[in-house]
Write an enzyme that holds these catalytic residues in place. Structure first.
Site, PDB file in Angstrom:
ATOM      1  N   HIS A  98      -2.869 -15.586  12.844  1.00  0.00           N
ATOM      2  CA  HIS A  98      -2.304 -14.430  13.553  1.00  0.00           C
ATOM      3  C   HIS A  98      -2.395 -13.173  12.702  1.00  0.00           C
ATOM      4  CE1 HIS A  98       0.343 -12.001  16.024  1.00  0.00           C
ATOM      5  NE2 HIS A  98       0.309 -12.971  16.926  1.00  0.00           N
ATOM      6  N   GLY A 137       8.780   5.763   4.187  1.00  0.00           N
ATOM      7  CA  GLY A 137       8.580   4.902   3.036  1.00  0.00           C
ATOM      8  C   GLY A 137       7.380   5.272   2.195  1.00  0.00           C
ATOM      9  N   GLY A 142       3.809  -5.915   1.657  1.00  0.00           N
ATOM     10  CA  GLY A 142       3.044  -5.340   2.745  1.00  0.00           C
ATOM     11  C   GLY A 142       3.863  -4.278   3.458  1.00  0.00           C
ATOM     12  N   PRO A 180       2.591  -2.160  -6.933  1.00  0.00           N
ATOM     13  CA  PRO A 180       2.816  -3.607  -7.091  1.00  0.00           C
ATOM     14  C   PRO A 180       3.902  -4.139  -6.167  1.00  0.00           C
ATOM     15  CG  PRO A 180       2.518  -2.589  -9.234  1.00  0.00           C
ATOM     16  CD  PRO A 180       2.570  -1.467  -8.243  1.00  0.00           C
ATOM     17  N   ARG A 209       3.792   5.691   0.292  1.00  0.00           N
ATOM     18  CA  ARG A 209       2.424   5.858   0.787  1.00  0.00           C
ATOM     19  C   ARG A 209       1.392   5.399  -0.231  1.00  0.00           C
ATOM     20  NH1 ARG A 209       2.286  11.480   4.313  1.00  0.00           N
ATOM     21  NH2 ARG A 209       4.067  10.972   5.662  1.00  0.00           N
TER      22      ARG A 209
END
Length: 249
Positions: free
Chosen positions: A8, A87, A99, A93, A89
């Site tokens: 998926h 958040g 993600g 790390p 850009r």
């Protein structure tokens, strides 16, 4: 996230978080709640957050597939070329571990999988490509093809984003028609999660337009859609309103 692989599509560990108004709430109110969560996810968790559907700031960002294109592996470029709404850009790390996530309010989505009498994933992908809306197929329908090893068959996995525009029966019959063109057959189907009662009643009316009894219509829908081919279909556990005690069978 740096080593995970799966069938998926995904953009991050929490790939998408939809807010769906079920009862006693408008889509606008759900969008306000989604905005609050998005702000917290960005500020407190340091997640890149893309806003979609009712919270999208641009028309193309309403579409989850547009935001998710390229998946997690594309994030180093995506964060620069398609910056998140909230958040970080930069592909730091920390971001590499989590993600990105996609948050927004939308109407109820039905996840509906149709099984084929083949293990040929290419055939399932062909059918999905023909039937998905963005390729000129069924309105308000997204689709992908994949192999389900546990069922020993390929499936076409559909998302119905507006079941009033394209219902379960229309999707099943379209998949059947495309399968037959390829010398294949539809062997059954399954709901992933829940469906509103009206979606199943509409399917019952499609197959038995003269029926008026609600229970008979629901049973007709289950039988004709093949929802009981893989496992027994329990109305009280699979129909949204019954599970939440908004309605009773």
């Amino acid at each position: 996230m740096r080593t995970q692989r799966g069938a998926h599509p995904r953009l991050g560990a929490t790939d998408v978080c939809p807010f769906v108004p079920l009862a006693g709430m408008t889509l606008t109110e759900a969008a306000e709640e989604a905005e609050r969560l998005a702000q917290e996810a960005a500020q407190k968790l340091g997640l890149p957050v893309y806003l979609y559907e009712a919270n999208a700031h641009t028309p193309e960002r309403k579409n989850l597939a547009f935001i998710r294109r390229g998946e997690y592996e594309s994030l180093p470029q995506k964060l620069a070329e398609l910056p998140p709404d909230l958040g970080p850009r930069a592909f730091s790390p920390d971001v590499a571990k989590t993600g990105a996530t996609v948050i927004g309010a939308r109407n109820f989505l039905i996840a509906f999988n149709v099984s084929l009498n083949t293990r040929d994933v290419a055939a399932a992908k062909e059918i999905a490509a023909v039937l998905r809306e963005k390729n000129g197929g069924l309105p308000a329908v997204k689709a992908i093809g994949w192999l389900m090893p546990g069922y020993d068959c390929a499936q076409v996995s559909f998302n119905l984003t507006d079941y009033q525009k394209t219902g379960l029966a229309a999707v099943r019959e379209a998949a059947k028609q495309q399968a037959e063109k390829r010398g294949l057959a539809v062997t059954g189907s399954e709901l992933i999660g829940l469906a509103p009662e009206e979606a199943l009643l509409n399917a019952g009316r499609f197959y038995a337009p003269r029926l008026t009894d609600k229970t008979a219509l629901l049973k007709t829908a289950v039988r004709e859609l093949g929802l009981n081919k893989i496992r027994p279909f329990d109305f009280r556990k699979r129909i949204l309103e019954y599970l939440l005690f908004i309605k009773r069978l």
